[in-house]
Write an enzyme that holds these catalytic residues in place. Structure first.
Site, PDB file in Angstrom:
ATOM      1  CE  LYS A  68      -7.236 -10.219   0.913  1.00 12.08           C
ATOM      2  NZ  LYS A  68      -5.815  -9.952   0.072  1.00 12.08           N
ATOM      3  N   GLY A  73      -7.365  -2.860   0.608  1.00 14.29           N
ATOM      4  CA  GLY A  73      -6.352  -2.045   0.129  1.00 14.29           C
ATOM      5  C   GLY A  73      -6.347  -0.740   0.476  1.00 14.29           C
ATOM      6  N   PRO A 120      -5.859 -12.116   5.934  1.00 12.95           N
ATOM      7  CG  PRO A 120      -6.234 -13.609   4.393  1.00 12.95           C
ATOM      8  CD  PRO A 120      -6.857 -12.417   5.036  1.00 12.95           C
ATOM      9  NE  ARG A 176       0.026  -2.394   2.925  1.00 14.59           N
ATOM     10  CZ  ARG A 176       0.479  -1.526   2.004  1.00 14.59           C
ATOM     11  NH1 ARG A 176       1.870  -1.195   2.092  1.00 14.59           N
ATOM     12  NH2 ARG A 176      -0.380  -0.834   1.270  1.00 14.59           N
ATOM     13  CB  CYS A 187      -0.723 -14.930  -2.573  1.00  9.62           C
ATOM     14  SG  CYS A 187       1.137 -14.983  -1.866  1.00  9.62           S
TER      15      CYS A 187
END
Length: 348
Positions: A160, A226, A35, A251, A122
């Site tokens: 998460k 990650g 997300p 990413r 986050c």
């Protein structure tokens, strides 16, 4: 690997086994797209699905309080929107009040969502200031209250998070605490909030985390996040650490929209630019339904499609100067014509 606690997640685990077998893995991990704020909306999810779909998607993270707020609820409609043709995404919510998760998850259920994930990782300072995201790592009691409230609607609830807020060794208390909350899936971004994404992900802690899971909550699925750029890298990580149930890619999707494909192939320039054209069309449809969005935000996607070929930098510069989707289309059309002429001249 373990059996999932719900039919929803077991279906995802089973779907992962439909991919080609991989030597060294008795059971394949499932793959998901992370997300991401202003990225993983219905438009981009459909583009990724066209390129090479993961086993599951998540929505953008959404403020749980806004879902039921009489004024703010209209601002989240686009964040939680999905079309029938989509694979139903997992709704990701953030916040700090149990009542907001009780009402928010019930609303998500009414919208057709089949699972909800709570954001406890986050690193954004505004989110933390408002008691959400990775700030919950410092407030375990509140985290437990949010999980309990989210469960009242009857949907599978997952979390998460990160390894810690400031200190790495926080995970040795934080992860066991979360495992004791009877959640469906625990996704761990292998960095602290302080580290952001400035250091390599701490893969060295994976086996310790898996051992915690096996001892505390053997039916909870563990998903790793990650520094994983594509499916191939994720599979290698799963080989090195038996017991990983899922791999989340974030990413990496900005390096290739085809990050989830089973077998890497060389894609043509047309393949990439056609995906960009698809995103432009879907973007316009979304705007027509939910009102004008900030066109500038669309520009963050250009680098996904415009890279790895001659004149890519020139094309990106031109695209970044546009002010509308029609201008982008015109530049792409002009580029196509010039590209064909250059190839023709080269062959003569």
């Amino acid at each position: 690997m373990v059996q999932a606690k719900s039919a929803f997640w077991q279906n995802i685990v089973d779907a992962a086994q439909q991919h080609p077998a991989v030597e060294g893995l008795d059971k394949l991990p499932f793959f998901t797209l992370a997300p991401m704020e202003a990225v993983t909306d219905t438009v981009f999810r459909r583009v990724v699905a066209k390129a090479a779909a993961p086993d599951a998607f998540y929505t953008e993270f959404t403020n749980a309080r806004s879902i039921s707020h009489p004024k703010a609820k209209f601002t989240v409609q686009g964040r939680l929107f999905f079309v029938p043709e989509e694979q139903t995404p997992i709704a990701q919510l953030w916040g700090d009040r149990p009542i907001d998760f009780e009402l928010g998850v019930a609303d998500c259920k009414a919208r057709g969502f089949e699972a909800v994930d709570i954001n406890m990782g986050c690193p954004d300072s505004t989110v933390i200031k408002n008691g959400g995201g990775s700030g919950l790592i410092k407030d375990p009691d509140r985290a437990a209250e949010l999980i309990a409230a989210a469960k009242t609607a009857g949907l599978p609830i997952s979390v998460k998070t990160r390894l810690g807020f400031n200190k790495l060794d926080t995970f040795r208390e934080w992860i066991p605490f979360l495992l004791k909350q009877d959640i469906q899936v625990l996704t761990i971004h292998l960095r602290t909030r302080k580290e952001m994404s400035k250091v390599p992900a701490h893969f060295e802690f994976i086996d310790e985390i898996l051992k915690m899971r096996d001892e505390i909550a053997p039916d909870t699925l563990i998903q790793i996040n990650g520094d994983i750029k594509d499916r191939q890298q994720g599979l290698e990580l799963a080989k090195a650490h038996p017991g990983i149930d899922g791999i989340m890619i974030g990413r990496g999707i900005f390096e290739s929209p085809f990050a989830f494909e089973d077998t890497p192939v060389e894609h043509t320039l047309d393949d990439s630019l056609n995906l960009l054209r698809m995103q432009l069309d879907l973007h316009d449809e979304f705007d027509a339904q939910f009102g004008p969005t900030n066109f500038q935000k669309l520009k963050r996607f250009f680098k996904i499609y415009v890279r790895g070929f001659s004149y890519a930098s020139d094309l990106r510069i031109a695209l970044m100067e546009t002010k509308s989707t029609d201008e982008v289309r015109q530049i792409l059309n002009d580029f196509d014509q010039q590209w064909q002429e250059k190839k023709q001249n080269k062959n003569e």
